[in-house]
Design an enzyme around this catalytic site. Structure first.
Site, short mmCIF file in Angstrom:
data_model
loop_
_atom_site.label_atom_id
_atom_site.label_comp_id
_atom_site.label_asym_id
_atom_site.label_seq_id
_atom_site.Cartn_x
_atom_site.Cartn_y
_atom_site.Cartn_z
N ASP A 83 80.55 -18.41 -16.91
CA ASP A 83 81.70 -17.53 -16.71
C ASP A 83 82.62 -17.68 -17.92
O ASP A 83 82.27 -18.30 -18.93
CB ASP A 83 82.41 -17.83 -15.39
CG ASP A 83 83.14 -19.17 -15.40
OD1 ASP A 83 83.00 -19.95 -16.37
OD2 ASP A 83 83.87 -19.46 -14.43
N GLU A 93 82.78 -16.23 -4.93
CA GLU A 93 82.37 -15.78 -6.26
C GLU A 93 82.65 -14.29 -6.46
O GLU A 93 83.05 -13.87 -7.55
CB GLU A 93 80.90 -16.09 -6.51
CG GLU A 93 80.59 -17.56 -6.69
CD GLU A 93 81.25 -18.17 -7.91
OE1 GLU A 93 81.68 -17.41 -8.81
OE2 GLU A 93 81.35 -19.41 -7.97
N TYR A 116 75.70 -13.66 -13.55
CA TYR A 116 76.53 -14.85 -13.35
C TYR A 116 76.59 -15.24 -11.88
O TYR A 116 76.39 -16.40 -11.51
CB TYR A 116 77.95 -14.64 -13.88
CG TYR A 116 78.91 -15.62 -13.25
CD1 TYR A 116 78.91 -16.96 -13.65
CD2 TYR A 116 79.75 -15.25 -12.20
CE1 TYR A 116 79.72 -17.90 -13.03
CE2 TYR A 116 80.57 -16.17 -11.58
CZ TYR A 116 80.55 -17.50 -12.01
OH TYR A 116 81.34 -18.41 -11.37
#
Length: 358
Positions: free
Chosen positions: A150, A49, A132
């Protein structure tokens, strides 16, 4: 929201249809666990990520493999040398992510015994983890219900609900709509299914609505204009900066410096330059007095907030002279192992392709 859309919104039909599609069509990615086979490795989820922030899946794959082979867990990464990690990150861009990666790994080892905390609130306290990323880790690695939004999810949801307010003003609306369709269980699979949908079927241009598992509930499809969503506020033109890089060569080696610990490309190995910044052009003042020759080539590079046009000056350094400051003579034959950021790798390639240099 149209009445028919409200029915889908409340019933969970969107989530069920998407999860069913994901079970059959999930992308195979090195950091993922296939649907129905438990939660993914938290270290892998976190690392991927961070790497995927503002970067494509295709670009991240080889870097993820290299990092996990070299530093397989938080303890190994926390013990790594900063320069080694920055060099391994070279070419991936947005180098503050790599610095925060090290900071985060060291906090996880020092304060959490090498294990990520499982809640969004705790994850948000770690370096480099924003809303996020915290939501993605909590959902995908720990099975917590979290609202993961996202750029791909923004596009899917803005089309599902025909959100006409332009980004970034529409972000709260999109998040609220995503919250409304996120299931109480399997939210990690749901988040990844939304990402896959946005990366494939619900693409920026020419979305494949006939193949979409949630087309039955999509306002943009009903209206016949999915490509107009998400609406975006026009971006201002990026300022253009100019600068110069300096190539100092001696006996098959080139002089590399380490950039300051703060600022653009902080801590990275690089060619000396003339102090250009995001706000100012370079001053064209060489780092040391020498017989400089400007090459008939230049390099262009686009950063987040500005574009840079870099020209290059070269010189030959005498064998019996003192070193030209703080730095290292790097062998040209292994320059690919120096971990130069993309800008300076481009400059080095331009010099080496120029033939006779000094």
């Amino acid at each position: 929201m149209p009445a028919v859309q409200q029915a889908f919104y409340k019933s969970g039909d969107i989530a069920q249809a998407l999860l069913t599609h994901y079970n059959a069509h999930a992308r195979t990615l090195p950091w993922r666990t296939p649907p129905g086979q438990g939660f993914a490795n938290p270290y892998h989820v976190w690392l991927s990520e961070i790497m995927l922030q503002q970067t494509t899946v295709a670009a991240v794959g080889s870097y993820f493999q290299k990092f996990t082979q070299t530093w397989p867990d938080f303890e190994a990464l926390a013990a790594a040398q900063d320069a080694d990690v920055m060099a391994a990150w070279a070419g991936l861009g947005y180098y503050a992510r790599a610095r925060n990666l090290l900071k985060c790994a060291r906090v996880v080892v020092a304060e959490y015994a090498g294990r990520l905390p499982q809640t969004e609130a705790a994850l948000l306290k770690l370096p480099g983890i924003g809303p996020y990323t915290a939501a993605a880790i909590a959902a995908i690695a720990f099975g917590q219900r979290a609202v993961v939004v996202d750029a791909n999810v923004e596009r899917v949801v803005s089309r599902l609900f025909a959100v006409s307010t332009p980004l970034p003003q529409s972000k709260p609306l999109i998040r609220a709509a995503t919250d409304g369709i996120t299931p109480d269980t399997h939210s990690g699979d749901f988040a990844q299914a939304m990402m896959d949908l946005g990366a494939g079927i619900c693409s920026v241009r020419a979305p494949s609505c006939l193949l979409c598992p949630v087309a039955f509930a999509c306002d943009a499809t009903r209206l016949g204009n999915p490509e107009v969503y998400p609406a975006k506020t026009p971006k201002a033109a990026k300022p253009q900066r100019t600068g110069r890089a300096y190539w100092i060569e001696r006996d098959g080696h080139v002089w590399l410096v380490r950039r300051d610990d703060k600022g653009l490309l902080a801590g990275m190995r690089a060619l000396p330059d003339d102090q250009w910044t995001a706000r100012l052009d370079g001053d064209a003042i060489p780092p040391v007095p020498a017989n400089w020759q400007k090459l008939p080539v230049n390099v262009s590079h686009v950063f987040t907030h500005f574009s840079l046009l870099l020209d290059i000056a070269v010189t030959s350094w005498p064998m019996d002279a003192d070193d030209p400051g703080d730095g290292v003579w790097w062998p040209l034959k292994s320059l690919d192992k120096a971990g130069l950021p993309t800008l300076f790798r481009k400059a080095a390639e331009a010099v080496l392709n120029a033939g006779e240099r000094v």
